[in-house]
Write an enzyme that holds these catalytic residues in place. Structure first.
Site, PDB file in Angstrom:
ATOM      1  N   HIS A   1       7.759 -12.381   4.405  1.00 43.00           N
ATOM      2  CA  HIS A   1       7.459 -12.609   2.986  1.00 43.00           C
ATOM      3  C   HIS A   1       7.618 -11.320   2.175  1.00 43.00           C
ATOM      4  O   HIS A   1       6.664 -10.583   1.944  1.00 43.00           O
ATOM      5  CB  HIS A   1       6.020 -13.144   2.868  1.00 43.00           C
ATOM      6  CG  HIS A   1       5.674 -13.702   1.527  1.00 43.00           C
ATOM      7  ND1 HIS A   1       4.784 -14.732   1.359  1.00 43.00           N
ATOM      8  CD2 HIS A   1       6.088 -13.377   0.270  1.00 43.00           C
ATOM      9  CE1 HIS A   1       4.658 -15.019   0.067  1.00 43.00           C
ATOM     10  NE2 HIS A   1       5.439 -14.191  -0.608  1.00 43.00           N
TER      11      HIS A   1
ATOM     12  N   LEU B   1      12.442  -8.710  -2.927  1.00 42.10           N
ATOM     13  CA  LEU B   1      13.349  -7.565  -3.091  1.00 42.10           C
ATOM     14  C   LEU B   1      13.905  -7.436  -4.515  1.00 42.10           C
ATOM     15  O   LEU B   1      14.517  -6.429  -4.848  1.00 42.10           O
ATOM     16  CB  LEU B   1      14.503  -7.645  -2.084  1.00 42.10           C
ATOM     17  CG  LEU B   1      14.086  -7.425  -0.622  1.00 42.10           C
ATOM     18  CD1 LEU B   1      15.283  -7.602   0.306  1.00 42.10           C
ATOM     19  CD2 LEU B   1      13.465  -6.048  -0.423  1.00 42.10           C
ATOM     20  N   ARG B   2      13.712  -8.448  -5.362  1.00 35.39           N
ATOM     21  CA  ARG B   2      13.997  -8.374  -6.811  1.00 35.39           C
ATOM     22  C   ARG B   2      15.474  -8.287  -7.187  1.00 35.39           C
ATOM     23  O   ARG B   2      15.786  -8.285  -8.376  1.00 35.39           O
ATOM     24  CB  ARG B   2      13.263  -7.185  -7.450  1.00 35.39           C
ATOM     25  CG  ARG B   2      11.765  -7.144  -7.218  1.00 35.39           C
ATOM     26  CD  ARG B   2      11.070  -8.383  -7.718  1.00 35.39           C
ATOM     27  NE  ARG B   2       9.614  -8.219  -7.737  1.00 35.39           N
ATOM     28  CZ  ARG B   2       8.764  -9.224  -7.574  1.00 35.39           C
ATOM     29  NH1 ARG B   2       9.206 -10.462  -7.368  1.00 35.39           N
ATOM     30  NH2 ARG B   2       7.464  -9.019  -7.613  1.00 35.39           N
TER      31      ARG B   2
ATOM     32  N   HIS C   1       3.853 -21.984  -1.111  1.00 40.56           N
ATOM     33  CA  HIS C   1       2.899 -21.217  -1.909  1.00 40.56           C
ATOM     34  C   HIS C   1       1.891 -22.254  -2.422  1.00 40.56           C
ATOM     35  O   HIS C   1       2.162 -22.976  -3.376  1.00 40.56           O
ATOM     36  CB  HIS C   1       3.646 -20.518  -3.053  1.00 40.56           C
ATOM     37  CG  HIS C   1       2.789 -19.867  -4.082  1.00 40.56           C
ATOM     38  ND1 HIS C   1       2.745 -18.502  -4.250  1.00 40.56           N
ATOM     39  CD2 HIS C   1       1.946 -20.383  -4.997  1.00 40.56           C
ATOM     40  CE1 HIS C   1       1.907 -18.210  -5.243  1.00 40.56           C
ATOM     41  NE2 HIS C   1       1.408 -19.341  -5.715  1.00 40.56           N
TER      42      HIS C   1
ATOM     43  N   ASN D   1      -1.687 -12.737  -6.580  1.00 37.97           N
ATOM     44  CA  ASN D   1      -1.735 -14.197  -6.460  1.00 37.97           C
ATOM     45  C   ASN D   1      -1.321 -14.615  -5.050  1.00 37.97           C
ATOM     46  O   ASN D   1      -0.207 -14.326  -4.647  1.00 37.97           O
ATOM     47  CB  ASN D   1      -0.794 -14.823  -7.494  1.00 37.97           C
ATOM     48  CG  ASN D   1      -0.892 -16.335  -7.486  1.00 37.97           C
ATOM     49  OD1 ASN D   1      -1.764 -16.912  -6.833  1.00 37.97           O
ATOM     50  ND2 ASN D   1       0.004 -16.984  -8.204  1.00 37.97           N
TER      51      ASN D   1
ATOM     52  N   ASP E   1       3.896 -10.048   1.498  1.00 36.58           N
ATOM     53  CA  ASP E   1       4.030 -10.453   0.089  1.00 36.58           C
ATOM     54  C   ASP E   1       4.302  -9.219  -0.781  1.00 36.58           C
ATOM     55  O   ASP E   1       3.802  -9.114  -1.908  1.00 36.58           O
ATOM     56  CB  ASP E   1       2.789 -11.215  -0.406  1.00 36.58           C
ATOM     57  CG  ASP E   1       3.043 -11.950  -1.728  1.00 36.58           C
ATOM     58  OD1 ASP E   1       4.208 -11.979  -2.195  1.00 36.58           O
ATOM     59  OD2 ASP E   1       2.074 -12.484  -2.291  1.00 36.58           O
TER      60      ASP E   1
HETATM   61 ZN   LIG Z   1       3.307 -16.651  -3.171  1.00 34.40          ZN
END
Ligand SMILES: [Zn+2]
Length: 436
Positions: free
Chosen positions: A57, A60-61, A178, A277, A304
């Site tokens: 998870h 990397l944008r 998610h 989140n 994350d």
């Molecule tokens: Zn998430």
């Protein structure tokens, strides 16, 4: 032909010490008092050898948000944290919902060369939750996608979730959910509880996570498919997964390092580095996720890793973005929360941070045993080291870590990926194998 390495006296998975010879990308020999003419010797006395860490998870944008992170910068952060593979979440721009985008992501990872970058495909077109993305085409592409997720968004529509679970069975895929009921979390700023009530911040209730997990394990059971639950964060969620596993549901679950350590009390300082989140929860939730990881209810630790530019965090809490970078701190936080507390052994760490995530993601060549004939993708870790975690420890483009200024145990001394060093003597290399 690459350099031959002789690793002397590493504790394999934290157990007995042995020598490893690394040649042409594989462990060619394992034993006691080995010697090899011409080999570069790595003195691993006191170091633990772990299979290279695998993160299921990571954000990397790239493409789209390169100011926060790129595939190269995130790959470097991963290597520095002892990782040899990361699974890249699809919430890029464009969203990774086609074969073309996941193949581009794969190619960027190959060009960067620090770690294996395995793309995750979106479940729905544009992560909008309205219709399924081309799951089969992504699975059949050169990126061989097996994990699908709309992470950041919950696949909320039960019929779309059911169809997705059914569809991925054809190629042994998994839906990574998610779990967040969107209606129950509208405007949510932090965990719903005593602290949010005191601070007057809108709450993100545990039931918004637990109700989706309960629904999804039943759906996965009904269609006989594989479900993975992302970043589980509440005591109730642990109970539901425990129940589902007893029932024989094919479900796996992950917990982040921050949910193993930090609580919602940290919101009191309004420091947005602690805004994430799902949100940081209560002390009793931290205790429950630790116990869940220790008893195998929770299968893996995943970071994350969520890079954000400074301006997205250096603002008032309500305006700040959710998320923390985590690749460079993960194994250290796991040592602090789980190993130093006696809840996990290093062999367990190898399982929850490498072997099982590789298996859930059906990723070959990672999480393999430290024995002759296997890929030389491994991490040499010094559990006795300690340092004050600082920006100098971060190698990505963003520095939104919740651990800056905090004492963290351990040090990644070496990371080898297929026999090529990316970290050598505690230093991240400029390019893989680029040692003086
Ligand atoms: Zn998430």
């Amino acid at each position: 032909m690459t350099e031959t390495l002789l690793i002397r006296g590493a504790k394999l998975d934290g157990g007995g010490a042995a020598d490893l010879v690394v040649q042409d990308g594989v462990i060619s020999e394992s034993g006691i008092s080995l010697s090899r003419a011409g080999a570069t010797v790595i003195d691993a006395d006191g170091l633990i050898a772990l299979p290279g860490l695998v993160d299921l998870h990571t954000h990397l944008r790239e493409p789209g948000y390169e100011a926060s992170e790129t595939v190269l910068s995130g790959s470097r952060a991963a290597a520095a944290g002892g990782y040899t593979a990361v699974f890249a979440m699809p919430n890029t721009s464009p969203v990774a919902d086609t074969a073309g985008v996941v193949e581009q992501e794969l190619a960027l990872g190959e060009a960067a060369g620090f770690v294996t970058v395995q793309p995750i495909g979106a479940v729905t077109v544009g992560q909008k939750g309205e219709r399924l993305a081309e799951l089969g085409a992504m699975a059949d592409s050169r990126a061989r996608v097996r994990v699908f997720s709309d992470d950041g968004f919950c696949v909320w529509d039960p019929l779309i979730m059911r169809r997705a679970l059914e569809y991925v069975k054809a190629f042994d895929g998994v839906i990574a959910q998610h779990a967040q009921d969107p209606r129950l979390t509208e405007g949510a700023q932090m965990n719903e509880g005593a602290v949010s009530a005191e601070l007057g911040l809108a709450g993100w209730p545990a039931v918004a996570e637990e109700s989706i997990i309960a629904r999804d394990v039943l759906l996965a059971e009904h269609v006989g498919s594989r479900l993975h639950v992302c970043h589980l964060s509440t005591a109730g969620s642990v109970e539901i997964i425990r129940w589902a596993k007893r029932r024989g549901v094919n479900v796996t679950a992950e917990v982040t390092p921050h949910h193993l350590l930090l609580t919602d009390e940290l919101a009191r300082g309004y420091d947005a580095h602690f805004k994430v989140n799902p949100p940081l929860r209560r002390e009793e939730d931290v205790r429950a996720v630790r116990e869940g990881l220790a008893d195998g209810t929770i299968d893996i630790v995943a970071t994350d890793h969520a890079p954000h530019p400074a301006e997205a965090k250096a603002c008032e809490w309500q305006a700040a973005a959710n998320g923390m970078v985590g690749l460079e701190s993960a194994v250290h936080v796991v040592q602090l929360a789980m190993v130093d507390t006696g809840m996990l052994t290093w062999s367990d760490v190898a399982r929850v941070m490498s072997r099982t995530p590789a298996r859930i993601g059906r990723l070959a060549g990672h999480g393999t045993p430290l024995t002759a004939g296997e890929p030389a993708s491994l991490t040499l870790y010094d559990p006795a080291a300690s340092r004050t975690f600082s920006k100098a420890d971060l190698h990505g483009r963003s520095v939104n870590s919740p651990y800056l200024g905090r004492e963290l145990p351990g040090e990644v001394r070496w990371t080898l990926r297929d026999g090529i060093a990316t970290v050598a003597d505690g230093r991240l290399l400029d390019a893989p194998g680029a040692r003086a």
